[in-house]
Design an enzyme around this catalytic site. Structure first.
Site, PDB file in Angstrom:
ATOM      1  N   ASP A   1       4.966  63.440  76.283  1.00  0.00           N
ATOM      2  CA  ASP A   1       4.441  62.436  75.368  1.00  0.00           C
ATOM      3  C   ASP A   1       5.233  61.141  75.433  1.00  0.00           C
ATOM      4  O   ASP A   1       6.376  61.108  75.889  1.00  0.00           O
ATOM      5  CB  ASP A   1       4.409  62.963  73.937  1.00  0.00           C
TER       6      ASP A   1
ATOM      7  N   GLU B   1       7.763  65.523  71.786  1.00  0.00           N
ATOM      8  CA  GLU B   1       9.199  65.308  71.597  1.00  0.00           C
ATOM      9  C   GLU B   1       9.463  64.051  70.780  1.00  0.00           C
ATOM     10  O   GLU B   1      10.379  64.003  69.958  1.00  0.00           O
ATOM     11  CB  GLU B   1       9.890  65.206  72.961  1.00  0.00           C
TER      12      GLU B   1
END
EC number: 3.4.11.4
Length: 416
Positions: free
Chosen positions: A85, A182
């Site tokens: 991400d 994350e």
């Protein structure tokens, strides 16, 4: 050792896939589009000959490079991890990567926005001084690049490609893990540790060439819920206790010359308000608290509690509750019990022809949580710089070196 053009092509392909996570979402992953990259990675891993690569329902990619050393040689399973991400701080949709070949040291001027071009230069990015002659990749200026952490994803994939194509390079069983979310603090929330089945790990999510980060902040979240006394303002004398004003007094009472992100550095911790919502009746204040020791966290939280108590003394009919939620702890507490994990990483960096630099992170990584979940896991450089901004950049040669370090680490563990 690592083919620069193939690595560049991978990275360019990955950053053009929008994988921005969403801090307000309660889904897992927080955005379905993160799986778009996961599916691409699984397909590419299969093409490399890694047959068990899979994308699970939570957006995690798991894969195995089987050991090629004799079965009677006791080699621990090593995991290499990166997150897919990108930060919610700046859009990651429609990334237009630009390769600045053999950069000559002059300012890099991004073409967008045309009326206010972004300039990336050595004055604000001192690490650029080491990149003259290298190939620098940026976005076009209206998005982030996504090198955080697709540089790490690309480095792991390049290392996997090399190991699968060179079976004469000795290594034990290697597990690959790509995580979602994350950037919103949920990167390890749904990892199946039994499925991962690794002994030690390394996140490839660091900055400068040659760095190993084996110490992080310890982190807590703090929420203060203020219940004031609401009444009609026309009849409020002696009755109204405005929760917004109480919140304002608490924020105004925070230290001005220290204990905040904008006034601290190095090993100094902080208390940082991140969100406020409510009205005159009720307000919710959210904070993050950071320090390199758990005792330091508790001291900062005690200071916040005493500030709340002091303010509430002026509002006798109002209340405020302070709730602490553990976020992550300093990975060093775990890594100190497994010194070989960092020592082997430092040796791998040397074998890649670099001078290793051991650093602390004023932040956290998936490795912080993984370390306390039973997988001691420091952080190795990926070459990403100016995270979470439109000025983000990465060097192809730094990503190459990160991939080399992974290959050397696999050999070192096999040799030990």
């Amino acid at each position: 050792m690592i083919n620069a053009q193939t690595l560049t092509d991978r990275f360019i392909r990955y950053v053009q896939i929008d994988t921005q996570s969403d801090p307000q979402s309660t889904a897992s992953p927080t955005t379905e589009k993160q799986k778009d990259l996961g599916r691409v990675l699984v397909q590419e891993l299969h093409e490399l000959g890694i047959t068990d690569a899979e994308l699970d329902a939570f957006g995690y990619v798991y894969a195995t490079i089987p050991a090629n050393v004799p079965g009677d040689v006791p080699v621990p399973t090593i995991c290499f991890c990166a997150h897919m991400d990108t930060s919610p701080d700046v859009t990651g949709a429609g990334v237009k990567p630009i390769i600045h070949r053999q950069w000559n040291g002059t300012d890099i001027i991004l073409p967008e926005p045309a009326d206010a071009p972004i300039v990336i230069g050595q004055k604000d990015h001192p690490d650029l001084a080491q990149q003259v002659g290298n190939d620098i990749i940026t976005a076009s200026g209206d998005t982030l690049l996504g090198a955080d952490n697709k540089a790490g994803v690309a480095a792991i994939m390049a290392a996997a490609d090399y190991l699968m194509a060179n079976p004469d390079v000795p290594h034990g069983r290697i597990r690959i893990l790509f995580t979602p979310d994350e950037e919103v603090g949920k990167g390890t929330a749904n990892i199946d540790m039994a499925k991962l089945d690794a002994t030690y790990g390394y996140t490839i999510d660091g900055e400068s060439l040659g760095t190993l980060e084996d110490e992080t902040f310890s982190a807590d979240g703090v929420q203060i819920v203020i219940q004031g006394v609401s009444t009609h303002p026309g009849f409020a004398k002696g009755k109204l206790e405005n929760a917004l004003k109480i919140a304002g007094d608490i924020l105004a009472g925070l230290p001005r010359t220290g204990l905040s992100p904008e006034t601290t550095e190095g090993k100094e911790g902080f208390v940082h308000p991140t969100h406020m919502e409510g009205n005159q009746d009720r307000v919710v204040l959210d904070f993050i608290v950071r320090d390199f020791t758990t005792d330091g966290l508790h001291e900062h939280e005690a200071l916040l509690q005493s500030l709340v108590d002091e303010v509430l003394a002026n509002y006798p009919h109002s209340t405020a509750t302070l709730t602490v939620r553990e976020q992550y702890r300093n990975m060093k507490e775990v890594l100190d019990q497994h010194p070989a994990v960092a020592e082997h990483a430092l040796e791998a960096i040397r074998r890649a022809g670099l001078s290793p630099q051991r650093r602390s992170i004023r932040g956290g990584t998936d490795g912080s949580r993984l370390s306390f979940m039973g997988l001691p896991c420091p952080n190795i450089f990926a070459g990403e710089h100016a995270f979470h901004s439109r000025e983000e950049w990465v060097s192809v040669q730094d990503m190459q070196k990160a991939a080399e370090v992974i290959v050397h680490l696999a050999q070192i563990w096999a040799g030990k």
